[in-house]
Design a protein around this motif. Structure first.
Motif, short mmCIF file in Angstrom:
data_model
loop_
_atom_site.label_atom_id
_atom_site.label_comp_id
_atom_site.label_asym_id
_atom_site.label_seq_id
_atom_site.Cartn_x
_atom_site.Cartn_y
_atom_site.Cartn_z
N THR A 34 2.27 -2.01 -5.88
CA THR A 34 3.42 -2.11 -4.37
C THR A 34 4.21 -1.33 -3.76
O THR A 34 4.34 -1.04 -2.58
N PRO A 35 4.61 0.16 -4.96
CA PRO A 35 4.73 1.61 -4.03
C PRO A 35 3.62 2.20 -3.13
O PRO A 35 4.20 2.69 -1.52
N GLU A 36 2.22 1.59 -3.41
CA GLU A 36 1.44 2.11 -2.36
C GLU A 36 0.72 1.46 -1.54
O GLU A 36 -0.03 1.37 0.06
N LEU A 37 1.68 0.36 -1.08
CA LEU A 37 1.61 -0.06 -0.03
C LEU A 37 2.80 -0.52 1.05
O LEU A 37 2.51 -0.92 2.36
N ASP A 38 3.88 0.68 0.79
CA ASP A 38 4.84 0.94 1.54
C ASP A 38 4.71 1.32 3.07
O ASP A 38 3.81 2.62 2.90
N GLY A 39 5.30 0.48 3.90
CA GLY A 39 4.71 0.93 5.32
C GLY A 39 3.39 0.14 5.53
O GLY A 39 3.96 -0.11 7.07
N TYR A 40 2.65 -0.78 4.80
CA TYR A 40 2.03 -1.91 6.06
C TYR A 40 1.90 -3.30 4.92
O TYR A 40 0.93 -3.88 5.49
N LEU A 41 3.71 -3.47 3.68
CA LEU A 41 3.24 -5.03 3.88
C LEU A 41 3.19 -5.83 4.85
O LEU A 41 3.17 -6.87 4.94
N HIS A 42 4.11 -5.15 5.89
CA HIS A 42 3.75 -6.19 6.98
C HIS A 42 2.70 -6.59 7.75
O HIS A 42 3.04 -7.82 8.31
N ILE A 43 2.29 -5.79 7.34
CA ILE A 43 0.18 -5.97 8.12
C ILE A 43 -0.28 -7.60 7.28
O ILE A 43 -0.51 -8.60 7.81
N LEU A 44 -0.38 -7.45 6.38
CA LEU A 44 -0.60 -7.69 4.68
C LEU A 44 0.03 -9.46 5.43
O LEU A 44 -0.15 -10.47 5.03
N ALA A 45 1.60 -9.71 5.28
CA ALA A 45 2.18 -10.36 5.89
C ALA A 45 1.86 -11.15 6.71
O ALA A 45 2.67 -12.41 7.47
N SER A 46 1.75 -11.23 8.01
CA SER A 46 1.44 -11.63 9.43
C SER A 46 -0.36 -11.99 8.95
O SER A 46 -0.28 -13.28 9.78
N ARG A 47 -0.64 -11.42 7.43
CA ARG A 47 -2.27 -12.55 7.61
C ARG A 47 -1.80 -13.77 6.19
O ARG A 47 -2.68 -14.30 6.09
N ALA A 48 -0.20 -14.35 5.94
CA ALA A 48 -0.68 -14.79 5.10
C ALA A 48 -0.53 -16.11 5.00
O ALA A 48 -0.17 -16.42 6.49
N LYS A 49 -0.51 -17.04 4.22
CA LYS A 49 -0.74 -18.23 4.22
C LYS A 49 0.04 -19.31 5.14
O LYS A 49 0.19 -19.92 5.84
N ASP A 50 1.45 -18.65 4.20
CA ASP A 50 2.51 -19.51 5.07
C ASP A 50 3.56 -19.06 4.86
O ASP A 50 3.35 -17.50 3.92
#
Length: 263
Positions: free
Chosen positions: A50-66
């Motif tokens: 988790t800490p090493e996704l800091d700053g890029y979680l919004h990119i993963l979130a933009s690909r979220a299924k729901d």
């Protein structure tokens, strides 16, 4: 007893440690491409730390299924930060980037996260896993995000705990880590690192002009060979050397995520 099964039965964990300035342009993108290939074949992958996704979680979130998965992802860092603040450790001790990463040329967590997040490829995020949740209980195959600390000895077995038969561990500085719950394949970012005997595969050809896809194709075949029992991992070879030298046990790390106050 082994029997033939399709690739849809294979789940891999996506992990990195001892990263360097080359990790984000060689090893991690290669793993991301291999992840896409596995998911396209019906398999699954879990990314954590988790800490090493800091700053890029919004990119993963933009690909979220729901929307539920989207909200979980965008709130993940804040929730993890609140948990870490409850630990009885002074604030300076809660560092966000390890000294080894800095020695490798990564100057802040965002540079580290840029490379780390590329391990997840480009596929849709099907859902999320709290620590200890099993991927095998999820209705859909594909890419998942697991909430877990970055510490190698915790996050590597956590991926096995959640249902990964293999953890692909990318590294720029080298590591000897193994796991008590899954096979560990070591993917190096360059050919000049220490501990080369602990590597299974190097993505250094990319630094010399090879394409990410060509290296990923070759590496993907190695993942299948390990999963099929046709190829032994470097970590298991080191284990055998330890046993042959007279040591009573091999090297199988396992540490649960617990608050330091519990010690």
């Amino acid at each position: 007893t082994r029997e033939p099964v399709p690739l849809s039965h294979l789940n891999i964990g996506l992990k990195c440690g001892g990263s360097d300035r080359f990790s984000g342009i060689s090893a991690n993108p290669v793993l991301g491409r291999a992840t896409d290939m596995l998911i396209s074949a019906g398999g699954s992958a879990i990314i954590t730390e988790t800490p090493e996704l800091d700053g890029y979680l919004h990119i993963l979130a933009s690909r979220a299924k729901d929307e539920k998965t989207h909200q979980w992802l965008v709130q993940l860092i804040d929730r993890f930060d609140q948990t870490s603040k409850s630990y009885p450790v002074p604030a300076p001790g809660r560092q966000k980037i390890a000294p080894g990463n800095k020695n490798g040329g990564l100057i802040n967590i965002y540079m580290k996260a840029a490379g780390a997040s590329s391990k997840a490829g480009t596929q849709r995020v099907e859902g999320y896993l709290e620590y200890g949740d099993s991927l095998l209980k999820k209705p859909d195959k594909g890419l998942y995000v697991l909430d877990c600390p970055s510490y190698d000895q915790i996050s590597t077995p956590a991926l096995g705990l959640s249902g990964c038969q293999i953890v692909v561990f990318t590294t720029g500085l080298g590591t000897s880590i193994n796991s008590g719950l899954s096979q560990v394949i070591k993917l190096g970012s360059n050919s000049t690192m220490g501990l080369l005997e602990h590597l299974d595969f190097s993505a250094s050809e990319i630094l010399e002009g090879a394409t990410i896809q060509s290296v990923a194709d070759e590496f993907f075949e190695q993942i299948i060979q390990v999963a099929s029992g046709e190829k032994q991992t470097a970590a298991n070879k080191q284990n055998q050397k330890m046993l042959d030298s007279g040591l009573p046990f091999g090297h199988h790390e396992f540490m649960i995520w617990k608050r330091w106050a519990d010690n």
